[in-house]
Design a protein around this motif. Structure first.
Motif, PDB file in Angstrom:
ATOM      1  N   ALA A   1       1.990   7.939  -7.274  1.00 33.38           N
ATOM      2  CA  ALA A   1       1.530   6.622  -7.703  1.00 33.38           C
ATOM      3  C   ALA A   1       1.763   6.410  -9.194  1.00 33.38           C
ATOM      4  CB  ALA A   1       0.058   6.447  -7.358  1.00 33.38           C
ATOM      5  N   ASP A   2       1.663   7.498  -9.981  1.00 31.86           N
ATOM      6  CA  ASP A   2       1.821   7.356 -11.426  1.00 31.86           C
ATOM      7  C   ASP A   2       3.269   7.104 -11.836  1.00 31.86           C
ATOM      8  OD1 ASP A   2       2.002  10.158 -10.506  1.00 31.86           O
ATOM      9  OD2 ASP A   2       2.470  10.618 -12.588  1.00 31.86           O
ATOM     10  N   LEU A   3       4.221   7.267 -10.905  1.00 22.32           N
ATOM     11  CA  LEU A   3       5.629   7.001 -11.218  1.00 22.32           C
ATOM     12  C   LEU A   3       6.099   5.652 -10.692  1.00 22.32           C
ATOM     13  CD1 LEU A   3       7.207  10.506 -10.460  1.00 22.32           C
ATOM     14  CD2 LEU A   3       6.301   9.627 -12.625  1.00 22.32           C
ATOM     15  N   MET A   4       5.236   4.951  -9.991  1.00 23.12           N
ATOM     16  CA  MET A   4       5.627   3.642  -9.466  1.00 23.12           C
ATOM     17  C   MET A   4       5.568   2.595 -10.589  1.00 23.12           C
ATOM     18  SD  MET A   4       3.672   3.678  -5.802  1.00 23.12           S
ATOM     19  CE  MET A   4       3.719   5.179  -4.805  1.00 23.12           C
TER      20      MET A   4
ATOM     21  N   VAL B   1      15.079   5.263 -11.739  1.00 19.44           N
ATOM     22  CA  VAL B   1      15.383   6.343 -10.793  1.00 19.44           C
ATOM     23  C   VAL B   1      15.623   7.657 -11.533  1.00 19.44           C
ATOM     24  CG1 VAL B   1      17.063   7.157  -9.095  1.00 19.44           C
ATOM     25  CG2 VAL B   1      16.233   4.809  -8.986  1.00 19.44           C
ATOM     26  N   VAL B   2      16.297   7.607 -12.670  1.00 17.17           N
ATOM     27  CA  VAL B   2      16.496   8.825 -13.464  1.00 17.17           C
ATOM     28  C   VAL B   2      15.148   9.444 -13.840  1.00 17.17           C
ATOM     29  CG1 VAL B   2      17.251   9.677 -15.727  1.00 17.17           C
ATOM     30  CG2 VAL B   2      18.779   8.259 -14.347  1.00 17.17           C
ATOM     31  N   GLY B   3      14.188   8.607 -14.227  1.00 19.00           N
ATOM     32  CA  GLY B   3      12.871   9.123 -14.578  1.00 19.00           C
ATOM     33  C   GLY B   3      12.161   9.757 -13.397  1.00 19.00           C
ATOM     34  N   VAL B   4      12.256   9.142 -12.227  1.00 16.29           N
ATOM     35  CA  VAL B   4      11.634   9.710 -11.028  1.00 16.29           C
ATOM     36  C   VAL B   4      12.297  11.031 -10.668  1.00 16.29           C
ATOM     37  CG1 VAL B   4      11.223   9.356  -8.556  1.00 16.29           C
ATOM     38  CG2 VAL B   4      10.919   7.455 -10.158  1.00 16.29           C
ATOM     39  N   ARG B   5      13.612  11.069 -10.739  1.00 14.94           N
ATOM     40  CA  ARG B   5      14.330  12.314 -10.429  1.00 14.94           C
ATOM     41  C   ARG B   5      13.922  13.440 -11.384  1.00 14.94           C
ATOM     42  NH1 ARG B   5      20.484  10.367 -10.372  1.00 14.94           N
ATOM     43  NH2 ARG B   5      20.821  12.605 -10.300  1.00 14.94           N
ATOM     44  N   ARG B   6      13.833  13.116 -12.662  1.00 10.67           N
ATOM     45  CA  ARG B   6      13.476  14.130 -13.660  1.00 10.67           C
ATOM     46  C   ARG B   6      12.070  14.661 -13.401  1.00 10.67           C
ATOM     47  NH1 ARG B   6      14.616  11.316 -17.798  1.00 10.67           N
ATOM     48  NH2 ARG B   6      12.562  10.371 -18.023  1.00 10.67           N
ATOM     49  N   GLU B   7      11.134  13.770 -13.145  1.00 15.13           N
ATOM     50  CA  GLU B   7       9.754  14.194 -12.907  1.00 15.13           C
ATOM     51  C   GLU B   7       9.645  14.997 -11.610  1.00 15.13           C
ATOM     52  OE1 GLU B   7       5.850  14.895 -13.594  1.00 15.13           O
ATOM     53  OE2 GLU B   7       7.282  13.967 -14.985  1.00 15.13           O
TER      54      GLU B   7
ATOM     55  N   PHE C   1       6.019  17.957  -2.697  1.00 14.74           N
ATOM     56  CA  PHE C   1       5.783  18.246  -4.113  1.00 14.74           C
ATOM     57  C   PHE C   1       5.749  16.980  -4.971  1.00 14.74           C
ATOM     58  CE2 PHE C   1      10.366  18.867  -3.240  1.00 14.74           C
ATOM     59  CZ  PHE C   1      10.901  17.856  -4.020  1.00 14.74           C
ATOM     60  N   ALA C   2       6.004  15.818  -4.389  1.00 16.20           N
ATOM     61  CA  ALA C   2       6.195  14.606  -5.190  1.00 16.20           C
ATOM     62  C   ALA C   2       4.898  13.922  -5.582  1.00 16.20           C
ATOM     63  CB  ALA C   2       7.076  13.617  -4.428  1.00 16.20           C
ATOM     64  N   THR C   3       3.811  14.171  -4.868  1.00 24.81           N
ATOM     65  CA  THR C   3       2.610  13.351  -5.023  1.00 24.81           C
ATOM     66  C   THR C   3       1.838  13.658  -6.299  1.00 24.81           C
ATOM     67  OG1 THR C   3       2.438  13.369  -2.602  1.00 24.81           O
ATOM     68  CG2 THR C   3       0.532  12.558  -3.824  1.00 24.81           C
ATOM     69  N   TYR C   4       1.776  14.938  -6.687  1.00 21.97           N
ATOM     70  CA  TYR C   4       0.896  15.362  -7.774  1.00 21.97           C
ATOM     71  C   TYR C   4       1.673  15.910  -8.966  1.00 21.97           C
ATOM     72  CZ  TYR C   4      -2.730  15.327  -4.125  1.00 21.97           C
ATOM     73  OH  TYR C   4      -3.578  14.971  -3.113  1.00 21.97           O
ATOM     74  N   PRO C   5       1.053  15.901 -10.153  1.00 23.72           N
ATOM     75  CA  PRO C   5       1.660  16.550 -11.316  1.00 23.72           C
ATOM     76  C   PRO C   5       1.602  18.070 -11.175  1.00 23.72           C
ATOM     77  CG  PRO C   5      -0.504  15.698 -11.874  1.00 23.72           C
ATOM     78  CD  PRO C   5      -0.205  15.211 -10.497  1.00 23.72           C
ATOM     79  N   PRO C   6       2.335  18.805 -12.010  1.00 24.20           N
ATOM     80  CA  PRO C   6       2.456  20.262 -11.840  1.00 24.20           C
ATOM     81  C   PRO C   6       1.138  21.018 -11.796  1.00 24.20           C
ATOM     82  CG  PRO C   6       4.186  19.491 -13.294  1.00 24.20           C
ATOM     83  CD  PRO C   6       3.292  18.306 -13.029  1.00 24.20           C
ATOM     84  N   ASP C   7       0.151  20.649 -12.622  1.00 26.01           N
ATOM     85  CA  ASP C   7      -1.089  21.431 -12.634  1.00 26.01           C
ATOM     86  C   ASP C   7      -1.825  21.346 -11.299  1.00 26.01           C
ATOM     87  OD1 ASP C   7      -1.587  18.724 -13.150  1.00 26.01           O
ATOM     88  OD2 ASP C   7      -3.433  19.136 -14.252  1.00 26.01           O
ATOM     89  N   LEU C   8      -1.816  20.175 -10.686  1.00 21.95           N
ATOM     90  CA  LEU C   8      -2.473  20.040  -9.393  1.00 21.95           C
ATOM     91  C   LEU C   8      -1.671  20.712  -8.277  1.00 21.95           C
ATOM     92  CD1 LEU C   8      -3.896  16.390  -9.478  1.00 21.95           C
ATOM     93  CD2 LEU C   8      -5.099  18.554  -9.839  1.00 21.95           C
TER      94      LEU C   8
END
Length: 411
Positions: A53-56, A301-307, A387-394
């Protein structure tokens, strides 16, 4: 033919509501059921294929919505096949992806790509028609094909996607499918990508034997590095492509599309009229603006791919640290999913309740089995993680919880 009772006969003798017999052949979605279980605030869900959601691009969507609402057509019925502007934008996008000319008449806009798949199956399949799917299979495709009464034949996967050589051998032996479904890029659930040579071979087999390839491609733009894979449709005419804005913009827009020869697109449009008349003018106008802004969309899209690349790295590193050789895993190169296999034969369906107690959800591999939905068959020791839903720490915390659950003995 039998039917299914929705409820028992009441004490007053009122007859029960009876459901169509075709429903008995449709397997329920374990993923849909899991979304309910994992909706608790204390559960980190790696189960659903949910983009972050944070990347939308919510601000950009809001701006486009404001401009769209300035037009009275945004709140009116639209064309059944989709707004003309959106069909033009999708046609241009698909022409660029495939290197083959695609016109607006080849495009039907749908409520997500799942509706496109359903309408396509209804347009092409009669009960008993043979179809081929990948095994493990995308559950949404299996449900659609079961609803159509198709005779579903699984084709195995390996590290380069569908075993097209296995399909070719079956075709040579007399197998004649009406269609072959493939999630060609960053497969759901396995995460693998169909190799380019296999893509050419699959398109060639379709031409030779007269079946249609249904190329389900919601993840194709989400390659971590390099250009997106060249579609199967680049190699032949017997390919129908399904696309979606859900994974690259926002699922709530509910905008998908089907690209097919005009005669098939027209048939799908007729069926869509009987289903919902038309889609949302507002969300189609928003989607058309965002996809047409090529510079902005490419940067997004580049930003989503990178994240996503960073999130996949965090999850796989955590799996290696917590499980070591007890688990083998895929190495994601795009998309949203990582596939695990427990070396000791752990029954992941039995593991799931313990994982939920520890506050983490996943999808057991058996949910994606074509032939063994009860015990999972060869997939019973596998699991799909998103792996897409949460940031790395979660993600790291979710894997720690899964490891704790796997170390607890069955009770």
């Amino acid at each position: 033919m039998t039917s299914t009772d929705l409820r028992p006969r009441s004490a007053g003798g009122a007859p029960p509501i009876r459901l169509a017999a075709r429903l008995s052949g449709i397997r329920g979605s374990a993923i849909r059921d899991l979304l309910t279980l994992t909706a608790r605030d204390d559960v980190l869900s790696l189960a659903g294929g949910l983009p972050a959601a944070d990347l939308m691009p919510r601000e950009r969507i809001a701006e486009a919505a404001e401009r769209a609402l300035a037009s009275p057509t945004a709140v009116q019925y639209s064309e059944t096949a989709g707004l003309g502007r959106l069909r033009e934008v999708v046609a241009a996008h698909e022409t660029g992806r495939t290197g083959r000319p695609v016109g607006p008449a080849d495009v039907v806009v749908t409520s997500g790509s799942q509706q496109a798949l359903d309408l396509l199956a209804r347009a092409l399949l009669d009960p008993g028609d043979p179809v081929a799917v990948e095994d493990p299979v995308y559950v949404g495709a299996l449900q659609v094909l079961q609803a159509a009464g198709a005779d579903v034949h699984p084709v195995p996967l390996d590290g380069e996607g569908m075993r097209v050589d296995v399909l070719a051998a079956r075709l040579a032996a007399g197998f004649r499918p009406r269609l072959v479904h493939t999630v060609s890029s960053f497969h759901n659930p396995r995460g693998v990508t169909l190799g380019q040579e296999r893509r050419r071979d699959l398109a060639g087999l379709a031409e030779r034997y007269g079946f249609l390839v249904v190329e389900d491609d919601p993840y194709g733009l989400l390659a971590f590095d390099g250009d997106p894979p060249r579609p199967v449709a680049a190699h032949g005419d017997h390919v129908v492509r399904l696309g979606s804005a859900s994974k690259v913009l926002a699922p709530s827009l509910r905008v998908g599309w089907l690209v097919a020869p005009p005669v098939l697109a027209a048939a799908v449009e007729r069926l869509k009229q009987s289903t919902d008349l038309c889609g949302s003018s507002l969300t189609q106008m928003i989607t058309a603006e965002l996809l047409a802004d090529e510079e902005w969309f490419a940067g997004h899209v580049v930003g989503v791919r990178r994240e996503n690349r960073g999130r996949a790295a965090a999850l796989t590193a955590a799996v290696d640290a917590e499980f070591g050789p007890a688990v083998t895993r895929s190495t994601p190169s795009g998309g949203m999913f990582c596939w695990l296999e427990f070396a000791d034969g752990t029954d992941t369906a039995a593991l799931l309740p313990r994982a939920l107690e520890q506050g983490v959800g996943f999808v057991p591999g058996g949910a994606f089995s074509v032939d063994a939905p009860v015990d999972g068959g060869a997939l019973r020791s596998a699991a799909r993680l998103c792996f897409a839903t949460y940031p790395p720490d979660l993600l790291r915390e979710a894997v720690r919880r899964l490891a704790r659950a796997s170390r607890r003995p069955d009770s």
